[in-house]
Design a protein around this motif. Structure first.
Motif, PDB file in Angstrom:
ATOM      1  N   CYS A 106      61.495  57.683  99.755  1.00 51.83           N
ATOM      2  CA  CYS A 106      61.217  57.340 101.151  1.00 51.83           C
ATOM      3  C   CYS A 106      60.755  55.890 101.275  1.00 51.83           C
ATOM      4  N   GLY A 107      59.916  55.453 100.340  1.00 52.24           N
ATOM      5  CA  GLY A 107      59.455  54.060 100.364  1.00 52.24           C
ATOM      6  C   GLY A 107      60.592  53.084 100.143  1.00 52.24           C
ATOM      7  N   GLN A 108      61.439  53.375  99.163  1.00 48.77           N
ATOM      8  CA  GLN A 108      62.555  52.484  98.878  1.00 48.77           C
ATOM      9  C   GLN A 108      63.621  52.523  99.973  1.00 48.77           C
ATOM     10  N   LEU A 109      63.690  53.629 100.717  1.00 49.73           N
ATOM     11  CA  LEU A 109      64.616  53.684 101.847  1.00 49.73           C
ATOM     12  C   LEU A 109      64.224  52.648 102.896  1.00 49.73           C
ATOM     13  N   LEU A 110      62.925  52.436 103.096  1.00 44.99           N
ATOM     14  CA  LEU A 110      62.477  51.400 104.027  1.00 44.99           C
ATOM     15  C   LEU A 110      62.971  50.028 103.578  1.00 44.99           C
ATOM     16  N   VAL A 111      62.846  49.761 102.269  1.00 50.66           N
ATOM     17  CA  VAL A 111      63.324  48.489 101.716  1.00 50.66           C
ATOM     18  C   VAL A 111      64.838  48.384 101.894  1.00 50.66           C
TER      19      VAL A 111
ATOM     20  N   GLN B 172      60.469  42.625  97.071  1.00 49.00           N
ATOM     21  CA  GLN B 172      59.413  42.426  98.062  1.00 49.00           C
ATOM     22  C   GLN B 172      59.385  40.997  98.588  1.00 49.00           C
ATOM     23  N   MET B 173      59.880  40.062  97.815  1.00 46.64           N
ATOM     24  CA  MET B 173      60.004  38.691  98.314  1.00 46.64           C
ATOM     25  C   MET B 173      61.044  38.631  99.437  1.00 46.64           C
ATOM     26  N   ILE B 174      62.052  39.498  99.397  1.00 44.18           N
ATOM     27  CA  ILE B 174      63.028  39.589 100.490  1.00 44.18           C
ATOM     28  C   ILE B 174      62.412  40.290 101.695  1.00 44.18           C
ATOM     29  N   VAL B 175      61.670  41.372 101.446  1.00 42.91           N
ATOM     30  CA  VAL B 175      61.002  42.078 102.544  1.00 42.91           C
ATOM     31  C   VAL B 175      60.041  41.140 103.260  1.00 42.91           C
ATOM     32  N   LEU B 176      59.273  40.368 102.476  1.00 38.50           N
ATOM     33  CA  LEU B 176      58.349  39.395 103.066  1.00 38.50           C
ATOM     34  C   LEU B 176      59.112  38.290 103.785  1.00 38.50           C
ATOM     35  N   ALA B 177      60.240  37.876 103.213  1.00 37.64           N
ATOM     36  CA  ALA B 177      61.067  36.844 103.844  1.00 37.64           C
ATOM     37  C   ALA B 177      61.601  37.322 105.187  1.00 37.64           C
ATOM     38  N   ALA B 178      62.014  38.589 105.254  1.00 41.04           N
ATOM     39  CA  ALA B 178      62.512  39.143 106.510  1.00 41.04           C
ATOM     40  C   ALA B 178      61.407  39.172 107.567  1.00 41.04           C
ATOM     41  N   LEU B 179      60.185  39.505 107.129  1.00 39.36           N
ATOM     42  CA  LEU B 179      59.056  39.533 108.058  1.00 39.36           C
ATOM     43  C   LEU B 179      58.741  38.121 108.550  1.00 39.36           C
ATOM     44  N   TYR B 180      58.801  37.161 107.639  1.00 41.42           N
ATOM     45  CA  TYR B 180      58.586  35.750 107.996  1.00 41.42           C
ATOM     46  C   TYR B 180      59.634  35.290 109.016  1.00 41.42           C
ATOM     47  N   ALA B 181      60.888  35.644 108.755  1.00 34.77           N
ATOM     48  CA  ALA B 181      61.964  35.244 109.667  1.00 34.77           C
ATOM     49  C   ALA B 181      61.787  35.891 111.038  1.00 34.77           C
ATOM     50  N   ARG B 182      61.329  37.152 111.075  1.00 36.04           N
ATOM     51  CA  ARG B 182      61.080  37.804 112.361  1.00 36.04           C
ATOM     52  C   ARG B 182      59.991  37.056 113.132  1.00 36.04           C
ATOM     53  N   LEU B 183      58.952  36.631 112.419  1.00 33.90           N
ATOM     54  CA  LEU B 183      57.873  35.874 113.058  1.00 33.90           C
ATOM     55  C   LEU B 183      58.378  34.547 113.623  1.00 33.90           C
TER      56      LEU B 183
ATOM     57  N   TRP C 163      60.478  45.917 113.208  1.00 31.98           N
ATOM     58  CA  TRP C 163      59.142  45.474 112.815  1.00 31.98           C
ATOM     59  C   TRP C 163      58.400  46.560 112.033  1.00 31.98           C
ATOM     60  N   ALA C 164      58.430  47.790 112.540  1.00 30.89           N
ATOM     61  CA  ALA C 164      57.702  48.888 111.888  1.00 30.89           C
ATOM     62  C   ALA C 164      58.246  49.156 110.488  1.00 30.89           C
ATOM     63  N   VAL C 165      59.572  49.189 110.359  1.00 37.43           N
ATOM     64  CA  VAL C 165      60.182  49.435 109.048  1.00 37.43           C
ATOM     65  C   VAL C 165      59.878  48.286 108.097  1.00 37.43           C
ATOM     66  N   ASN C 166      59.929  47.059 108.594  1.00 38.23           N
ATOM     67  CA  ASN C 166      59.656  45.892 107.749  1.00 38.23           C
ATOM     68  C   ASN C 166      58.229  45.915 107.215  1.00 38.23           C
ATOM     69  N   ILE C 167      57.275  46.204 108.089  1.00 38.55           N
ATOM     70  CA  ILE C 167      55.864  46.258 107.656  1.00 38.55           C
ATOM     71  C   ILE C 167      55.652  47.432 106.702  1.00 38.55           C
ATOM     72  N   GLY C 168      56.272  48.576 107.020  1.00 41.72           N
ATOM     73  CA  GLY C 168      56.156  49.738 106.130  1.00 41.72           C
ATOM     74  C   GLY C 168      56.732  49.464 104.756  1.00 41.72           C
ATOM     75  N   ALA C 169      57.868  48.772 104.701  1.00 42.09           N
ATOM     76  CA  ALA C 169      58.496  48.431 103.422  1.00 42.09           C
ATOM     77  C   ALA C 169      57.605  47.512 102.605  1.00 42.09           C
ATOM     78  N   LEU C 170      56.931  46.576 103.278  1.00 41.70           N
ATOM     79  CA  LEU C 170      56.044  45.642 102.574  1.00 41.70           C
ATOM     80  C   LEU C 170      54.816  46.364 102.022  1.00 41.70           C
TER      81      LEU C 170
END
Length: 494
Positions: A75-80, A398-409, A425-432
């Motif tokens: 489930c966690g990796q599905l978010l990623v 996780q560097m990609i997950v963080l990068a996606a969050l940065y790009a959203r910001l 947003w919710a999936v991105n934060i959950g994945a991180l």
């Protein structure tokens, strides 16, 4: 049913135009179907390799409830995976995490992601190849040793290189063959064990057998959860061959999710069948039975039948190494195409006959082989290096997950054919949150009586890899050599 020639031509033209708008042209052969792309990710994930390799260790650490780790980690990796699907849908570029990081953040971030992931892949190739040795020994009936495992690993790496050099079509067919063998083998073995060799009731999945660490079961379960954490990361490989797959913006996110769904179910089914077939659970937990997989297979199938099962396991190991090497070579090719690595002129060349990056494949075979050869002389050092395999992959992800969050910001709104919409947003934060927790769990020292460099092997190896990367970046500034687009995710529209 295959698409008509006119439709196929239109899709190819559309794919080429999309890639051109992203700043690239490609000489790859777009011959990999949705199912073949999925098979590449599945064999990279390889549920049989993951479950069989870590089953005894994790069952002894956490008991039968370790089964639930596969569900939770899945489930966690599905978010990623969902975040990766959004990114690859907008940026279907060969190389996966490196070009995604380049567009989401910038050149420096991308260089470090590529550095970490390329090393992690080379180490993983070496680790999986060496791990095949004991299973081949069991299949052929000889006693495994360090030296025989190394020789087997070198032969396996050479074979994988030759397969990959044969072209995308051969890679796709081998991946599909490996997927079918692994899935059918896992189902047949699992069903047989559940029907004829069941020694435990289903309630055993909730029985901790009084395992505890300082009075709590949670630390034991977190240790056992490593079984799942070393498994669910094959989906990224689907994106590594984006330029070899028609209509990648639509197809690859689907293939990624299929990898999680089908791979996860296959892994959980294989694990469930093995747990319920353990004849003496206390013996595994006490350490009396150190090879419960061998015990189960010998009891169920006898000497001949168990060797046949080991044959299926070997096919899984072989296809896993092939898929890992394919992913590593595409990452290296993508790195070289943007002039981010020494020897870029050679590494970015595509063979006019097989349409694969020959030099990049050669390097993706030689580097793991060198790590394997070190085992002849520095076995403890190699063990420390190999400890970086899984945590390096998680760190790059996780560097990609963080990068996606940065790009959203920064204002990025995913514009590919697959998006999460309001859930992004919710999936991105959950994945991180999941990924950071997983990295901490993997790196947490669990052998206080061992030497510090063994107890902190993951932390040590990670610090060395990142430190060397930062030093090289500071001295050589490789990220400044190429002129490809970077840091423009929130500016680019399809």
């Amino acid at each position: 049913m295959s698409a008509s020639p006119d439709l196929s031509s239109a899709i190819a033209d559309s794919d080429a135009e999309q890639l051109r708008k992203l700043g690239y042209t490609s000489n790859f052969n777009r011959s990999m179907s949705l199912w073949e792309n999925f098979a590449l990710g599945f064999t990279y994930l390889s549920p049989v390799v993951g479950v069989y390799t870590l089953f005894g260790l994790c069952l002894a650490a956490g008991g039968p409830p370790m089964f639930w780790a596969y569900l939770l980690v899945g489930c966690g990796q599905l978010l990623v995976c969902l975040i990766f699907g959004e990114v690859v849908s907008q940026f279907p570029i060969s190389g996966g995490v490196y070009p995604w990081a380049r567009r989401l953040v910038g050149k420096r971030w991308a260089w470090m992601v590529g550095w970490i992931y390329s090393i992690a892949l080379c180490v993983t190739i070496a680790a999986v190849a060496v791990g095949a040795g004991p299973y081949l020994a069991a299949m052929l009936g000889f006693e495994p040793s360090n030296n025989t495992n190394i020789i087997i690993a070198l032969v396996l790496t050479l074979f994988a290189t030759l397969v990959n050099l044969s072209g995308t079509k051969v890679l796709a067919r081998i991946a599909m063959f490996g997927f079918l063998c692994e899935l059918v083998g896992a189902v047949i073995v699992g069903v047989y064990l559940l029907v004829f060799e069941r020694h435990q009731s289903i309630s055993v999945l909730f029985n901790t057998f009084d395992i505890s660490v300082n009075g709590s079961y949670l630390p034991a379960f977190l240790t056992a959860s490593l079984a799942g954490m070393f498994l669910y990361y094959g989906f990224e490989a689907c994106g590594d061959v984006a330029e070899e797959t028609p209509n990648p913006s639509k197809q690859i996110p689907v293939a990624m999710r299929m990898t999680i769904y089908i791979g996860g179910v296959a892994a959980m089914f294989a694990c469930l069948a093995l747990i319920l077939a353990v004849p003496d659970m206390q013996a595994v937990i006490d350490g009396t039975d150190k090879d419960p997989v061998g015990t189960i297979l010998n009891n169920a199938f006898g000497p001949v039948g168990s060797k046949m099962v080991m044959g299926v396991v070997m096919i899984s190991f072989i296809s896993c190494v092939i898929s890992l090497q394919a992913a590593a070579s595409r990452l290296l090719y993508s790195y070289a195409r943007d002039e981010m690595v020494i020897g870029s002129r050679l590494l970015k060349k595509i063979s006019p006959t097989t349409q694969v990056p020959v030099a990049a494949l050669f390097v993706s075979g030689v580097l793991p082989a060198l790590i394997i050869i070190l085992g002849f002389f520095l076995q403890d050092a190699v063990a420390t290096i190999v400890s970086f395999a899984a945590i390096g992959i998680y760190l790059a992800f996780q560097m990609i997950v963080l990068a996606a969050l940065y790009a959203r910001l920064k204002g990025w709104k995913p514009s590919g054919k697959f998006t999460l919409g309001a859930w992004g947003w919710a999936v991105n934060i959950g994945a991180l949150v999941y990924g950071v927790g997983a990295i901490i769990n993997m790196a947490w020292p669990r052998t206080p009586d061992a030497a510090w460099y063994i107890n902190y092997a993951m932390v040590l190896s990670t610090a060395i890899v990142i430190g060397l990367g930062l030093l090289y970046m500071w001295i050589a500034k490789p990220y400044d050599h190429g002129k490809a687009p970077a840091g423009d995710a929130w500016k680019v529209s399809r």
